[in-house]
Design an enzyme around this catalytic site. Sequence first.
Site, mmCIF file in Angstrom:
data_model
loop_
_atom_site.group_PDB
_atom_site.id
_atom_site.type_symbol
_atom_site.label_atom_id
_atom_site.label_comp_id
_atom_site.label_asym_id
_atom_site.label_seq_id
_atom_site.Cartn_x
_atom_site.Cartn_y
_atom_site.Cartn_z
ATOM 1 C CD GLU A 42 -2.246 1.362 2.879
ATOM 2 O OE1 GLU A 42 -2.427 2.497 3.384
ATOM 3 O OE2 GLU A 42 -2.539 0.311 3.484
ATOM 4 C CE LYS A 131 -7.060 1.643 7.636
ATOM 5 N NZ LYS A 131 -6.272 2.697 6.958
#
Length: 211
Positions: A42, A131
């Site tokens: 990411e 998340k």
Amino acid sequence: MSNRFSQKFKETGIIGIFRGLQPNEAIEVVGAAVNNGLSIVEVPLNSPDPLLSIKTLAENFSEQAIVGAGTVTSVAEVEAVAEAGGQLIVTPYARIDVVKRAKELGLFTAPGALTPTEIAAMYDAGADAVKIFPADLMGPKVLKGLRAVLPPELLIIPVGGISLANMKTYVDAGASGFGLGSSLYKPGDNAACVAERSTNFLTEMKDLLKL
């Protein structure tokens, strides 16, 4: 659940977060972790020229890893990431519109959430994982309680304040794995440093998840 995302994540239990990465160091620095086995990468959009880094990484590592963007907060950003070749959208907080647009474009999603209502909303919107951010506001005891009522197949990924010292406690409470930011990479870190840290984290996760 997406087969490729869940498969890649279950290989290591880690999303590597490279906040502050410079495009000209992307291949060397991120490559040091990918070549050690990191399979999800990411690049947060508040990094320098993040779309260029994502494009560069996707072109060079797409067979080895899923590459995408973090800190995505709008539909327009989702579309820009997709155009750059990114495959993963990670948000800092719950955004149903972002998740739905990403899924329309065939991208993987790991939106941020903190409350049970937010987690359920992201799951219902089609998230591949959720998340938990910031993780230090949801300690392992709370996570364990939530895990008992969440869909068992849902990947729960704590992010923020994760270290080698507290990973086991979270895994025992039901965490599927982690997003690692500054504990893996800080702006200015070189490839050798990232290689060493990635080796340590990947080895620890292999043991914890019995990989």
